[in-house]
Design a protein around this motif. Structure first.
Motif, PDB file in Angstrom:
ATOM      1  N   PRO A 160       0.680  -1.103   0.004  1.00  0.00           N
ATOM      2  CA  PRO A 160      -0.005   0.035  -0.198  1.00  0.00           C
ATOM      3  C   PRO A 160       0.716   1.424  -0.050  1.00  0.00           C
ATOM      4  O   PRO A 160       0.338   2.392  -0.398  1.00  0.00           O
ATOM      5  N   LYS A 161       2.122   1.322   0.388  1.00  0.00           N
ATOM      6  CA  LYS A 161       2.922   2.409   0.328  1.00  0.00           C
ATOM      7  C   LYS A 161       3.267   2.884  -0.932  1.00  0.00           C
ATOM      8  O   LYS A 161       3.122   3.975  -1.492  1.00  0.00           O
ATOM      9  N   VAL A 162       3.306   1.734  -1.978  1.00  0.00           N
ATOM     10  CA  VAL A 162       4.051   2.282  -3.303  1.00  0.00           C
ATOM     11  C   VAL A 162       2.927   1.920  -4.387  1.00  0.00           C
ATOM     12  O   VAL A 162       3.144   2.526  -5.333  1.00  0.00           O
ATOM     13  N   ASP A 163       1.995   1.314  -4.130  1.00  0.00           N
ATOM     14  CA  ASP A 163       0.852   0.858  -5.222  1.00  0.00           C
ATOM     15  C   ASP A 163      -0.620   1.241  -4.834  1.00  0.00           C
ATOM     16  O   ASP A 163      -1.243   0.707  -5.462  1.00  0.00           O
ATOM     17  N   LEU A 164      -0.815   2.077  -3.677  1.00  0.00           N
ATOM     18  CA  LEU A 164      -2.182   2.164  -3.580  1.00  0.00           C
ATOM     19  C   LEU A 164      -2.880   3.152  -4.541  1.00  0.00           C
ATOM     20  O   LEU A 164      -2.390   4.225  -4.866  1.00  0.00           O
ATOM     21  N   ARG A 165      -4.211   2.848  -5.025  1.00  0.00           N
ATOM     22  CA  ARG A 165      -4.906   3.847  -5.537  1.00  0.00           C
ATOM     23  C   ARG A 165      -5.623   4.964  -4.711  1.00  0.00           C
ATOM     24  O   ARG A 165      -5.842   4.607  -3.501  1.00  0.00           O
ATOM     25  N   GLU A 166      -5.982   5.988  -5.382  1.00  0.00           N
ATOM     26  CA  GLU A 166      -6.738   6.948  -4.544  1.00  0.00           C
ATOM     27  C   GLU A 166      -7.814   6.448  -3.888  1.00  0.00           C
ATOM     28  O   GLU A 166      -8.031   6.714  -2.819  1.00  0.00           O
ATOM     29  N   ASP A 167      -8.847   5.597  -4.436  1.00  0.00           N
ATOM     30  CA  ASP A 167      -9.876   4.950  -3.731  1.00  0.00           C
ATOM     31  C   ASP A 167      -9.398   3.989  -2.734  1.00  0.00           C
ATOM     32  O   ASP A 167     -10.399   3.348  -2.177  1.00  0.00           O
ATOM     33  N   GLY A 168      -8.378   3.626  -2.463  1.00  0.00           N
ATOM     34  CA  GLY A 168      -7.891   2.573  -1.734  1.00  0.00           C
ATOM     35  C   GLY A 168      -7.670   3.168  -0.346  1.00  0.00           C
ATOM     36  O   GLY A 168      -7.534   2.353   0.755  1.00  0.00           O
ATOM     37  N   LEU A 169      -7.782   4.413   0.109  1.00  0.00           N
ATOM     38  CA  LEU A 169      -7.424   5.160   1.155  1.00  0.00           C
ATOM     39  C   LEU A 169      -8.748   4.717   2.146  1.00  0.00           C
ATOM     40  O   LEU A 169      -9.910   4.458   1.803  1.00  0.00           O
ATOM     41  N   GLU A 170      -8.495   4.399   3.345  1.00  0.00           N
ATOM     42  CA  GLU A 170      -9.286   4.075   4.323  1.00  0.00           C
ATOM     43  C   GLU A 170      -9.961   5.476   4.913  1.00  0.00           C
ATOM     44  O   GLU A 170      -9.450   6.362   4.902  1.00  0.00           O
ATOM     45  N   ASP A 171     -11.123   5.260   5.632  1.00  0.00           N
ATOM     46  CA  ASP A 171     -11.797   6.233   6.124  1.00  0.00           C
ATOM     47  C   ASP A 171     -10.738   6.948   7.404  1.00  0.00           C
ATOM     48  O   ASP A 171     -10.082   6.202   8.128  1.00  0.00           O
ATOM     49  N   GLY A 172     -10.663   8.234   7.394  1.00  0.00           N
ATOM     50  CA  GLY A 172      -9.901   8.727   8.121  1.00  0.00           C
ATOM     51  C   GLY A 172      -8.467   9.119   7.826  1.00  0.00           C
ATOM     52  O   GLY A 172      -7.652   9.959   8.457  1.00  0.00           O
ATOM     53  N   GLN A 173      -8.043   8.540   6.535  1.00  0.00           N
ATOM     54  CA  GLN A 173      -6.831   8.734   6.093  1.00  0.00           C
ATOM     55  C   GLN A 173      -6.987   9.879   5.391  1.00  0.00           C
ATOM     56  O   GLN A 173      -7.894  10.512   4.647  1.00  0.00           O
ATOM     57  N   ASP A 174      -5.819  10.954   5.284  1.00  0.00           N
ATOM     58  CA  ASP A 174      -5.884  12.055   4.445  1.00  0.00           C
ATOM     59  C   ASP A 174      -5.335  11.996   3.014  1.00  0.00           C
ATOM     60  O   ASP A 174      -4.242  11.232   2.849  1.00  0.00           O
ATOM     61  N   LEU A 175      -6.018  12.379   2.038  1.00  0.00           N
ATOM     62  CA  LEU A 175      -5.511  12.163   0.324  1.00  0.00           C
ATOM     63  C   LEU A 175      -4.099  12.614   0.380  1.00  0.00           C
ATOM     64  O   LEU A 175      -3.149  12.005  -0.305  1.00  0.00           O
ATOM     65  N   GLU A 176      -3.654  13.855   0.789  1.00  0.00           N
ATOM     66  CA  GLU A 176      -2.399  14.500   0.624  1.00  0.00           C
ATOM     67  C   GLU A 176      -1.309  13.898   1.406  1.00  0.00           C
ATOM     68  O   GLU A 176      -0.052  13.959   1.311  1.00  0.00           O
ATOM     69  N   LYS A 177      -1.742  13.664   2.626  1.00  0.00           N
ATOM     70  CA  LYS A 177      -0.664  13.189   3.973  1.00  0.00           C
ATOM     71  C   LYS A 177      -0.550  11.667   3.758  1.00  0.00           C
ATOM     72  O   LYS A 177       0.660  11.248   3.755  1.00  0.00           O
ATOM     73  N   ASP A 178      -1.453  10.853   3.558  1.00  0.00           N
ATOM     74  CA  ASP A 178      -1.397   9.487   3.852  1.00  0.00           C
ATOM     75  C   ASP A 178      -1.214   8.779   2.066  1.00  0.00           C
ATOM     76  O   ASP A 178      -0.775   7.438   2.339  1.00  0.00           O
ATOM     77  N   TRP A 179      -1.437   9.323   1.335  1.00  0.00           N
ATOM     78  CA  TRP A 179      -1.381   8.693  -0.077  1.00  0.00           C
ATOM     79  C   TRP A 179       0.116   9.078  -0.802  1.00  0.00           C
ATOM     80  O   TRP A 179       0.337   9.931  -0.948  1.00  0.00           O
ATOM     81  N   THR A 180       0.612   7.613  -0.905  1.00  0.00           N
ATOM     82  CA  THR A 180       2.025   7.641  -1.362  1.00  0.00           C
ATOM     83  C   THR A 180       2.222   6.738  -2.562  1.00  0.00           C
ATOM     84  O   THR A 180       1.243   6.034  -2.697  1.00  0.00           O
ATOM     85  N   GLY A 181       3.296   6.870  -3.111  1.00  0.00           N
ATOM     86  CA  GLY A 181       3.667   5.832  -3.972  1.00  0.00           C
ATOM     87  C   GLY A 181       3.449   6.303  -5.595  1.00  0.00           C
ATOM     88  O   GLY A 181       3.229   7.315  -5.895  1.00  0.00           O
TER      89      GLY A 181
END
Length: 386
Positions: free
Chosen positions: A201-222
């Motif tokens: 999930p650090k390197v290959d997560l898609r945008e809609d894979g974020l869990e509730d409570g995760q921040d798009l800019e802070k928690d989405w990487t890769g």
């Protein structure tokens, strides 16, 4: 990479990226005897298992989805690494999943709607004496696949660094050009990568894979976070340059751990099926590379990875189930031929942009994937059959 990633599970395939060592292909489990079969009944609000203790070694999960939602089922280590999984189990359908497990504690998780941490049951594999002898051809297949996985990781890093360097330099065109090639080795062996903590999930997560409570800019990487910047935002920010460096750090972690993966014949077979599932749920739909439209590059890499596992296991699978091997040969050849229509030559990974592939052509690709996925789902049982 499917749309939903589970932080605790730290990945999601192989169908497995696997466990354990030493299970003979000549085992009662190959015939599905009750001792080695765990029935899993997955509904929209429950995950029932027929037993919470079973012998270590070869295990068959007999999964039935009685709910109204598509579900997926996992066997997890206590730290949430994946032993095996099966995605896209439709309502009213039943599937069997073969795995090899060592003695110890595990969790079986059902994920209705394929989201969240899942409904979990604590289970235990008991026993653990001396491992039974295994066909030397299967040992050779495991050794060859381990070498292949390491080679793919080693070859990925220079390509990923080329991509990251372009991002850090603010060179939009160069970064776009380097993006898809940097992902090929990863896509070929993704089930192995999914067995290591949260690297996937650090390197290959898609945008809609974020869990509730995760921040798009802070928690989405890769990769896909950078993909959006390059194709949708059409600019490279300071944050993107930071993320490029983080991507390399995470991929180096993957490279270092590949040789530690616990690989078995059934994990290879389940991993091949998982790669086809990745194609069906992400590449054919156009969801994986929704900004760059480089889905066909990932598509081809997934198929190559699945075919590699099958080729290595074929000497045993063909002996045990010759008709299955013949069918797999035919379906792999048909899908490879179909994919070749979307590139200029077989040595090139310069595929047609997927947004230019029409609805009828996408259905043709989907049908070919489904035609291969059905016999491929039987490969794990074939390599342990008497």
């Amino acid at each position: 990479m499917r749309a939903v990633r589970v932080p605790l599970a730290a990945a999601v395939a192989v169908a497995l990226a696997a466990v354990a060592t030493g299970c003979t292909e000549k085992t009662d489990a190959a015939k599905g005897t009750d001792e080695h079969v765990v029935k899993v009944t997955a509904s929209d609000d429950a995950c029932e298992v027929s037993k919470k203790e079973f012998p270590a070694g070869h295990v068959v999960l007999d999964v039935e989805n009685t709910g109204s939602k598509v579900t997926e089922v996992y066997v997890l280590y206590p730290d949430d690494r994946i032993v095996t999984e099966r995605e896209n189990i439709g309502p009213g359908t039943r599937q069997k999943v073969n795995a090899e497990v060592k003695s110890g504690s595990y969790q079986i998780a059902c994920k209705p709607g394929m989201v969240g941490d899942g409904i979990r049951q604590q289970v235990k594999a008991t026993g653990g004496g001396k491992a039974a002898a295994r066909d030397p051809k299967l040992d050779a297949a495991v050794a060859a696949y381990r070498k292949y996985a390491q080679e793919q990781a080693d070859e990925t890093l220079p390509l990923a660094k080329k991509f990251a360097d372009a991002v850090k330099a603010g060179d939009l065109d160069a970064a776009k050009k380097a993006y898809a090639p940097s992902r090929i080795g990863w896509e070929r062996t993704e089930p192995v990568a999914e067995s290591f903590g949260d690297i996937d999930p650090k390197v290959d997560l898609r945008e809609d894979g974020l869990e509730d409570g995760q921040d798009l800019e802070k928690d989405w990487t890769g990769w896909h976070r950078l993909e959006r910047s390059l194709w949708q935002d059409k600019k490279i920010t300071a944050r993107d340059k930071e993320l490029a460096g983080l991507l390399i750090k995470d991929l180096e972690d993957w490279q270092d751990k590949v040789n530690e993966a616990e690989i078995t014949p059934t994990s290879m077979a389940n991993g091949a099926k998982e790669l086809l599932d990745e194609v069906a749920t992400g590449k054919v739909t156009g969801e994986e590379e929704r900004y760059s439209h480089t889905d066909l590059v990932d598509f081809k890499a997934n198929v190559e990875g699945a075919e590699k596992s099958y080729t290595l296991l074929k000497p045993v699978a063909a002996k045990n189930e010759p008709k299955l091997a013949t069918e797999l040969d035919r379906q792999f050849a048909a899908l490879d031929k179909l994919l070749d229509q979307y590139r200029e030559d077989k040595k090139s990974y310069d595929f047609e942009s997927y947004d230019k592939v029409g609805k009828a052509e996408r259905k043709e690709l989907s049908d070919a994937v489904n035609a291969l996925a059905e016999p491929l789902s039987k490969l794990a049982a074939a390599v342990v059959a008497k």
